[in-house]
Design a protein around this motif. Structure first.
Motif, mmCIF file in Angstrom:
data_model
loop_
_atom_site.group_PDB
_atom_site.id
_atom_site.type_symbol
_atom_site.label_atom_id
_atom_site.label_comp_id
_atom_site.label_asym_id
_atom_site.label_seq_id
_atom_site.Cartn_x
_atom_site.Cartn_y
_atom_site.Cartn_z
ATOM 1 N N ALA A 78 34.890 24.435 -3.110
ATOM 2 C CA ALA A 78 35.903 23.925 -4.030
ATOM 3 C C ALA A 78 35.809 24.694 -5.342
ATOM 4 N N ALA A 79 36.959 24.937 -5.951
ATOM 5 C CA ALA A 79 37.013 25.695 -7.196
ATOM 6 C C ALA A 79 37.734 24.897 -8.268
ATOM 7 N N ILE A 80 37.440 25.201 -9.525
ATOM 8 C CA ILE A 80 38.248 24.721 -10.644
ATOM 9 C C ILE A 80 39.219 25.859 -10.964
ATOM 10 N N ALA A 81 40.500 25.612 -10.791
ATOM 11 C CA ALA A 81 41.482 26.684 -10.959
ATOM 12 C C ALA A 81 42.789 26.118 -11.502
ATOM 13 N N VAL B 246 26.258 21.891 -11.383
ATOM 14 C CA VAL B 246 27.339 22.790 -11.802
ATOM 15 C C VAL B 246 26.895 24.240 -11.939
ATOM 16 N N ALA B 247 25.612 24.532 -11.852
ATOM 17 C CA ALA B 247 25.140 25.912 -11.975
ATOM 18 C C ALA B 247 25.005 26.604 -10.624
ATOM 19 N N GLU B 248 25.145 25.844 -9.535
ATOM 20 C CA GLU B 248 24.939 26.422 -8.209
ATOM 21 C C GLU B 248 26.264 26.828 -7.569
ATOM 22 N N GLY B 249 26.185 27.849 -6.702
ATOM 23 C CA GLY B 249 27.362 28.271 -5.956
ATOM 24 C C GLY B 249 27.771 29.702 -6.255
ATOM 25 N N PRO B 250 28.592 30.305 -5.392
ATOM 26 C CA PRO B 250 29.036 31.700 -5.566
ATOM 27 C C PRO B 250 29.865 31.874 -6.828
ATOM 28 N N ARG B 251 29.784 33.071 -7.412
ATOM 29 C CA ARG B 251 30.523 33.368 -8.635
ATOM 30 C C ARG B 251 31.442 34.568 -8.422
ATOM 31 N N PHE B 252 32.604 34.497 -9.065
ATOM 32 C CA PHE B 252 33.622 35.531 -8.926
ATOM 33 C C PHE B 252 34.061 35.987 -10.315
ATOM 34 N N LEU C 25 30.232 24.704 -4.685
ATOM 35 C CA LEU C 25 31.092 24.873 -5.844
ATOM 36 C C LEU C 25 31.325 26.364 -6.085
ATOM 37 N N LEU C 26 32.593 26.737 -6.162
ATOM 38 C CA LEU C 26 32.978 28.128 -6.414
ATOM 39 C C LEU C 26 33.245 28.299 -7.910
ATOM 40 N N HIS C 27 32.738 29.392 -8.491
ATOM 41 C CA HIS C 27 32.813 29.578 -9.935
ATOM 42 C C HIS C 27 33.584 30.852 -10.298
ATOM 43 N N THR C 28 34.378 30.770 -11.364
ATOM 44 C CA THR C 28 34.990 31.941 -11.976
ATOM 45 C C THR C 28 34.254 32.229 -13.275
ATOM 46 N N GLU C 29 33.869 33.478 -13.470
ATOM 47 C CA GLU C 29 33.184 33.857 -14.704
ATOM 48 C C GLU C 29 34.227 34.192 -15.762
ATOM 49 N N TRP C 30 34.522 33.233 -16.633
ATOM 50 C CA TRP C 30 35.537 33.407 -17.660
ATOM 51 C C TRP C 30 35.027 34.332 -18.759
ATOM 52 N N LYS C 31 35.917 35.173 -19.270
ATOM 53 C CA LYS C 31 35.530 36.094 -20.346
ATOM 54 C C LYS C 31 35.147 35.322 -21.599
ATOM 55 N N ARG C 32 35.886 34.235 -21.876
ATOM 56 C CA ARG C 32 35.570 33.387 -23.015
ATOM 57 C C ARG C 32 34.957 32.092 -22.482
#
Length: 323
Positions: free
Chosen positions: A245-248, A223-229, A195-202
């Protein structure tokens, strides 16, 4: 009518224009400093002009606090009249001024929206408006339109946008995106996928894996595992490369979906906020800014219009579950 007694023939009893301009700018910004920046003078000069106006009127127009000013009841009555009057002056003068050379318009939007929506459609604007120079201001910081940082902007959120005219452009949608090479066909496949993650500001209400898993009823998804961007564009690139896979945004990834680089193999879809076209009322009334607004809202080929969202729903990959 006796012309000598007519209100039209009598001289208007008005304070100095400089004092009125200083008050209007300070009231609009709620700041002497920002008003000074707009009018290219010092904050001391703004304060002097406002004190002069207060002396002429015999009324306090601002309550002065540490690093902040607020309008008094008299100031609240005066401000809308001056604001509307100056806006009317500017519109009429802009319409009267003959057009010379190319017209330059600055459009501000986030970095990702600029890269994925505006740049691919830029050619259509240039074809429709060869006499215009469209300058794209790509920044994730909010541009101060009242201060002239841009003429028009695309902003994301529910609004309202204080002091700005706003029109809805399109509503965002977020879902699972991955390379078709991963062969995902059902939500259960995510249990064995990075799972690919985006670190949202909010973080509150962010369209992330935790939010998606709740909608999908997958309490056991890690949901806590995987690379973060830190940039959502980087997460998309990692998904295209087949790293997971990403949520985008399905709207901002439209080109990659249509090209077959990414697929949205199954739901659910997370509802996002709405993109708005915004400008000051004065700017929105000008022909050049209206041309950009109309282009953004669909008077063009390329880019995104609200109708694209239905088309994205139809362009499912084989075996894709209905949303």
């Amino acid at each position: 009518m006796n012309e000598s007694n007519s209100s039209i023939s009598r001289h208007r009893q008005l304070p100095p224009l400089a004092a009125l301009r200083a008050f209007e700018a300070a009231a609009r910004h709620e700041s002497f400093r920002r008003a000074a920046d707009e009018l290219a003078v010092t904050p001391t000069a703004i304060s002097h002009q406002i004190r002069l106006l207060e002396e002429i009127l015999g009324l306090a127009l601002f309550v002065r606090r540490t690093r902040q000013v607020a309008l008094t009841e008299a100031g609240l009555r005066l401000y809308p009249t001056l604001r509307d009057g100056f806006d009317s002056f500017a519109r009429t003068i802009a319409e009267l001024r003959p057009r010379t050379g190319r017209v330059a318009v600055t459009l501000s939007a986030t970095t990702l929206f600029t890269a994925r929506i505006l740049l691919p459609a830029l050619g259509s604007f240039q074809a429709q408006h060869p006499d215009y120079n469209l300058r794209l201001h790509a920044s994730d910081e909010v541009a101060d339109l009242a201060a002239g940082m841009a003429d028009i902007a695309v902003r994301y959120g529910a609004g309202p946008f204080a002091g700005l005219a706003a029109e809805p452009l399109l509503t965002d949608r977020f879902g699972v995106l991955c390379s078709p090479r991963l062969g995902l066909s059902a939500p259960a496949d995510l249990r064995h996928t990075i799972l690919l993650h985006t670190e949202w500001k909010r973080r509150a209400g962010a369209p992330d894996w935790r939010h998606w898993a709740q909608l999908a009823g997958m309490d056991d998804l890690r949901v806590a595992e995987g690379p973060r961007f830190t940039e959502d564009g980087h997460a998309l690139q990692a998904a295209i490369a087949g790293h997971g896979a990403a949520i985008a945004s399905l709207v901002l990834a439209r080109a990659e979906i249509e090209a077959g680089l990414l697929v949205n193999p199954f739901g659910p879809v997370i509802a996002g906020a709405t993109y708005h076209v915004v400008a000051t009322p004065e700017a929105m009334a000008s022909a050049d800014v209206r041309a950009v607004r109309d282009w953004l809202k669909g008077d063009r080929r390329g880019g995104v219009t609200p109708g694209d969202q239905a088309r994205l729903t139809r362009n499912r990959s084989p075996g894709q579950a209905p949303r």
